[in-house]
Design a protein around this motif. Structure first.
Motif: not given
Ligand SMILES: [Zn+2]
Lengths: 368, 72
Positions: A27, A30, A255
């Motif tokens: 995560l 991204v 993601e």
């Protein structure tokens, strides 16, 4: 978590493809940063865009007084910035750090920003609404950002009459914000999806998850360097917690898509990716001038290379620092003469700025 | 039909109103056609005097006109 060892880009080939570290994404790969914003108005006062100078002055005074009264419990260290007292460069710096908006710094007298020491929290006075509470945190922290903004809202609401209707919720200048007045935005970097031309279908899917997409500097700006803002599309019919849940779902989806795209690129186009990263390195090495757009494109490619395991030294920290330091705000704020002069100055110093920062990172890594 | 400058594209049934002056809010003087054009209101009174239009607009934009979030 310890960073994996970086691989050098093979100069004289061994005939083997580079052993990419992995095609996985997290995560934090991204989502670069998260912002929560609450829009509020003072009851009994005309909204800023229709207000007279006297109305604006009165609202500024009562909001500043309330904010200073709750400073102890609501904010740690807030500085009051009188926007109209700033010069163009200072205004541009505020916009670059995303502490306020272009519209706010251009709006004229009686505009204020309360900014904390970490430049993470800002309260904007007389922006589109009388009060905009904004919290920016690194990485994916939608819930934390929302809660922090909420705490400041609670404190200010104790001191001020707020425009609110029990059916419609918080009353805002634009009907787009009516209800919760909440916008949760994540800044995402999606280089692999962009390389595969998959962004249009990705955004379609994001829209179906009730999310809206914008470029790096907000509405109507270029989608520079594959950096996008994704935020909730509606502000009514959901609770604040549901809004955070929706944005989290979009982040998780993005993601997974980006990870899939990276894996595919590694498997099928490794040599091409290597060229791409190497070209960006050469372009930076040889550049005498770089525009904001060229700069962010190079940084995007070098960060992509870093995530793919190359020793570009454009780590998350370096990337965030250099993107924040692009000073694109100047182009949006300054008068024509100043802008031309400043753009030239920024463009000529940018290559060295990038190279020096990356060199410093390389030394740090080597020393460590 | 709706005019081309109706950016929200939300409203119907305004035929024949073209010659009438657009009603204005008694508090802030925002005219109804401004709300049709860009969805901006000038004050709390706008929400009251243009309640029907506001409700329609909210439903088109958010799918509902009912706030279910934080209460004051
Ligand atoms: Zn009004």
């Amino acid at each position: 978590m310890k960073a994996p060892a970086r691989l050098a880009i093979p100069g004289s080939g061994t005939g083997k493809s580079p052993s990419w570290i992995s095609g996985s994404a997290s995560l934090s790969d991204v989502v670069l940063s998260t912002r929560a914003r609450l829009a509020r108005n003072v009851s009994g006062a005309i909204f800023p865009h229709m207000a007279s100078d006297a109305d604006l002055a009165r609202v500024a005074k009562i909001v500043l007084t309330a904010a200073h009264r709750v400073q102890e419990k609501a904010f740690r260290s807030m500085h009051t910035v009188d926007i109209s007292a700033l010069n163009d460069q200072e205004k541009a710096a505020l916009v670059d750090s995303h502490l306020t908006s272009v519209a706010h710094v251009r709006a004229g007298k009686h505009r204020f920003a309360l900014v904390d020491d970490n430049q993470s929290v800002s309260v904007l006075i007389n922006e589109e609404d009388h009060i905009r509470i904004q919290v920016i945190l690194p990485g994916m922290q939608a819930d934390a950002a929302r809660r922090k903004a909420d705490a400041i809202d609670d404190a200010l609401s104790q001191e001020l009459p707020i425009a609110y209707d029990k059916h419609l919720g918080y009353l805002t200048a634009s009907l787009a914000n009516c209800g919760m007045g909440l916008r949760v935005s994540i800044m995402v970097h999606l280089p692999a999806l962009a390389l595969l031309h998959r962004l249009p279908s990705t955004w379609q899917a994001a829209n179906s998850l009730d999310a809206a997409v914008r470029g790096l500097y907000g509405e109507g700006t270029e989608m520079a360097g594959n950096i996008y803002q994704v935020s909730n599309a509606v502000s009514m019919g959901w609770t604040e917690a549901q809004t955070v849940g929706k944005i989290t779902a979009v982040a998780t989806y993005l993601e997974a898509e980006e990870a899939g795209a990276r894996e595919l690129l590694i498997r099928t186009r490794a040599a091409e990716m290597e060229d791409l990263v190497q070209n960006a390195q050469h372009q930076l090495r040889d550049a005498e001038r770089l525009s904001v757009e060229e700069g962010v494109r190079i940084l995007s490619t070098l960060r992509f290379g870093y995530l793919m395991g190359y020793d570009t030294h454009v780590s998350d920290t370096v990337f965030s620092e250099l993107v924040a330091g692009l000073r694109g705000g100047t182009q949006l704020i300054a008068s024509d003469d100043d802008r031309a002069r400043d753009v030239f100055y920024q463009e000529t110093r940018r290559p060295a700025l990038f190279r020096n920062r990356i060199r410093a990172e390389r030394s740090t890594v080597a020393a460590g | 039909m709706i005019g081309e400058n109706d950016q929200l594209g939300l409203f119907e049934g305004r035929d024949g109103e073209d010659l009438m002056p657009s009603p204005a809010c008694p508090t802030c003087h925002t005219r109804l056609d401004r709300i049709y054009a860009d969805g901006f209101l000038g004050c709390e009174t706008c929400y009251e005097v243009f309640a029907d239009v506001v409700q329609q607009a909210l439903i088109s934009m958010h799918g509902t006109s009912r706030h279910t979030g934080k209460t004051l």
